[in-house]
Design an enzyme around this catalytic site. Structure first.
Site, PDB file in Angstrom:
ATOM      1  N   CYS A  77       0.835  -1.204   0.000  1.00 35.07           N
ATOM      2  CA  CYS A  77       0.000   0.000   0.000  1.00 35.07           C
ATOM      3  C   CYS A  77       0.874   1.261   0.000  1.00 35.07           C
ATOM      4  O   CYS A  77       1.581   1.535   0.973  1.00 35.07           O
ATOM      5  CB  CYS A  77      -0.914  -0.034   1.225  1.00 35.07           C
ATOM      6  SG  CYS A  77      -1.776   1.498   1.582  1.00 35.07           S
ATOM      7  N   CYS A  80       0.121   3.733   2.808  1.00 33.76           N
ATOM      8  CA  CYS A  80       0.608   3.162   4.083  1.00 33.76           C
ATOM      9  C   CYS A  80       2.104   3.424   4.236  1.00 33.76           C
ATOM     10  O   CYS A  80       2.570   3.806   5.311  1.00 33.76           O
ATOM     11  CB  CYS A  80       0.353   1.657   4.132  1.00 33.76           C
ATOM     12  SG  CYS A  80      -1.375   1.155   4.081  1.00 33.76           S
TER      13      CYS A  80
END
Length: 153
Positions: A77, A80
């Protein structure tokens, strides 16, 4: 335990050691003095988020008197990864006011399902074992600290 008794209780503050998962009682006035676990002798505050697994999650959630701030994330991600250094810095700055943990949603799908994680990154603040706040989406350090402020006092 109420917010006021958590910091002033004569019994001290209970924390879960990140290394051996022992529950340790620390006098509130010693939190800033680098306390160590009496069982494994590791420092109780490392200035880094804990890598939480399904096996250890509930112990950290229910046995620590400090709020638990959890970042549900995944290595693939992009947002993230962008937020990770900010979460790390918040963990360093607020290490004696809250416990910070990271749950890899790919490795711990049961935790993601349990908390209804639909998108990542998702931050959840817990206090006394209960969810008190949730935020989805990446934040910079300033936004993260503003979001954390009411939850870590």
């Amino acid at each position: 335990m109420s917010d006021s008794t958590a910091s002033t209780s004569p019994a001290g503050i209970h924390l879960v050691c990140a290394h051996c998962d022992s529950v340790v009682r620390i006098p509130a006035e010693r939190l800033d003095q680098g306390p160590k676990c009496p069982k494994c002798h590791h420092g109780l505050f490392g200035g880094h988020p804990l890598e939480l697994t399904t096996a250890a999650f509930d112990r950290h959630l229910s046995r620590s008197d400090l709020p638990l701030i959890v970042d549900f994330w995944a290595p693939w991600c992009g947002p993230c990864r962008m937020m990770a250094p900010h979460f790390e810095e918040a963990a360093r700055r607020l290490q004696t006011k809250a416990r910070f943990g990271k749950v890899n949603s790919d490795d711990e799908p049961s935790l993601s399902a349990r908390f209804g994680i639909r998108g990542i990154p998702t931050l959840i603040a817990f206090k006394q074992g209960r969810e008190i706040a949730r935020q989805s989406g990446a934040m910079d350090l300033g936004g993260l600290l503003r979001w954390l402020q009411p939850h870590v006092q």
